[in-house]
Design an enzyme around this catalytic site. Structure first.
Site, PDB file in Angstrom:
ATOM      1  N   HIS A  80       0.860  -1.184   0.000  1.00  0.00           N
ATOM      2  CA  HIS A  80       0.000   0.000   0.000  1.00  0.00           C
ATOM      3  C   HIS A  80       0.897   1.233   0.000  1.00  0.00           C
ATOM      4  CE1 HIS A  80      -3.882  -1.896   1.824  1.00  0.00           C
ATOM      5  NE2 HIS A  80      -3.324  -2.681   0.913  1.00  0.00           N
ATOM      6  N   GLU A  82       0.892   3.844   1.836  1.00  0.00           N
ATOM      7  CA  GLU A  82       1.343   4.239   3.174  1.00  0.00           C
ATOM      8  C   GLU A  82       2.511   3.379   3.654  1.00  0.00           C
ATOM      9  OE1 GLU A  82      -3.284   4.396   3.498  1.00  0.00           O
ATOM     10  OE2 GLU A  82      -1.792   3.379   2.268  1.00  0.00           O
ATOM     11  N   CYS A 110      -6.413   1.800   5.754  1.00  0.00           N
ATOM     12  CA  CYS A 110      -6.982   0.523   6.182  1.00  0.00           C
ATOM     13  C   CYS A 110      -6.376   0.142   7.536  1.00  0.00           C
ATOM     14  CB  CYS A 110      -6.672  -0.553   5.142  1.00  0.00           C
ATOM     15  SG  CYS A 110      -4.919  -1.009   5.079  1.00  0.00           S
ATOM     16  N   CYS A 113      -2.440  -0.260   7.483  1.00  0.00           N
ATOM     17  CA  CYS A 113      -1.711   1.006   7.388  1.00  0.00           C
ATOM     18  C   CYS A 113      -1.892   1.848   8.650  1.00  0.00           C
ATOM     19  CB  CYS A 113      -2.141   1.751   6.141  1.00  0.00           C
ATOM     20  SG  CYS A 113      -1.707   0.851   4.629  1.00  0.00           S
TER      21      CYS A 113
END
Length: 179
Positions: A80, A82, A110, A113
């Site tokens: 991801h 992040e 999410c 993260c």
């Protein structure tokens, strides 16, 4: 016979209020500037046919990490925006403790993260669009300010939310029209 509802649906039917949103941190003068940089990263993800989420990490006014989603390209479910930006920031600052850092991301993080932000001791999170399906800051879970954890992250939400949501809408409309 219908099964009894549990969790959020039950609270809603019983008239209980949903959990309040995390306490909001006021928007800072540079928030829109850095969110525009995160949006540039989201556009790069869009061009790479990745879910267009972009992220930047800033420490004392200096960019120390930036990324977009790369799950498809790297074949890595943890890639991801992040997670990649946090790793870059830790390397740039030569420490896993990212105190003094603000993370800007185009979509509400999410659970993975949000948990990484807490573990990295990020001071502040600024995000654009809410994620009603997987957001772990205010929409579905509230990991970022969970009182049982040893760190809390200040949150500013909704910065350039319309633009952040629009890039996601373009991506998913394109996917649906291609089917």
């Amino acid at each position: 016979m219908r099964a009894a509802r549990t969790g959020r649906a039950a609270r809603r039917e019983q008239g209980h209020p949903m959990m309040p949103a995390p306490e909001e941190s006021p928007e800072q003068p540079d928030d829109a500037r850095w969110m525009r940089e995160a949006l540039r990263m989201a556009e790069a993800a869009l061009e790479a046919d990745e879910v267009p989420v972009g992220c930047v990490v800033v420490h004392q006014g200096r960019l120390v990490g930036r990324a977009h989603n790369q799950r498809e390209m790297l074949r890595d479910p943890t890639a991801h925006a992040e997670m990649i930006a946090i790793t870059q920031a830790a390397e740039a600052l030569e420490s896993w403790r990212l105190t003094g850092c603000t993370l800007y991301v185009t979509l509400e993080p999410c659970a993975m993260c949000a948990g990484a932000m807490v573990l990295a001791r990020i001071d502040r999170l600024v995000y654009g669009a809410a994620d009603p399906k997987a957001g772990a800051v205010a929409s579905v879970f509230r990991l970022i300010d969970e009182p049982r954890l040893n760190h809390r992250v200040a949150v500013t939400s909704g910065v350039l939310a319309e633009a952040c949501g629009a890039v996601l809408t373009r991506f998913f409309q394109g996917k649906r029209s291609a089917e």
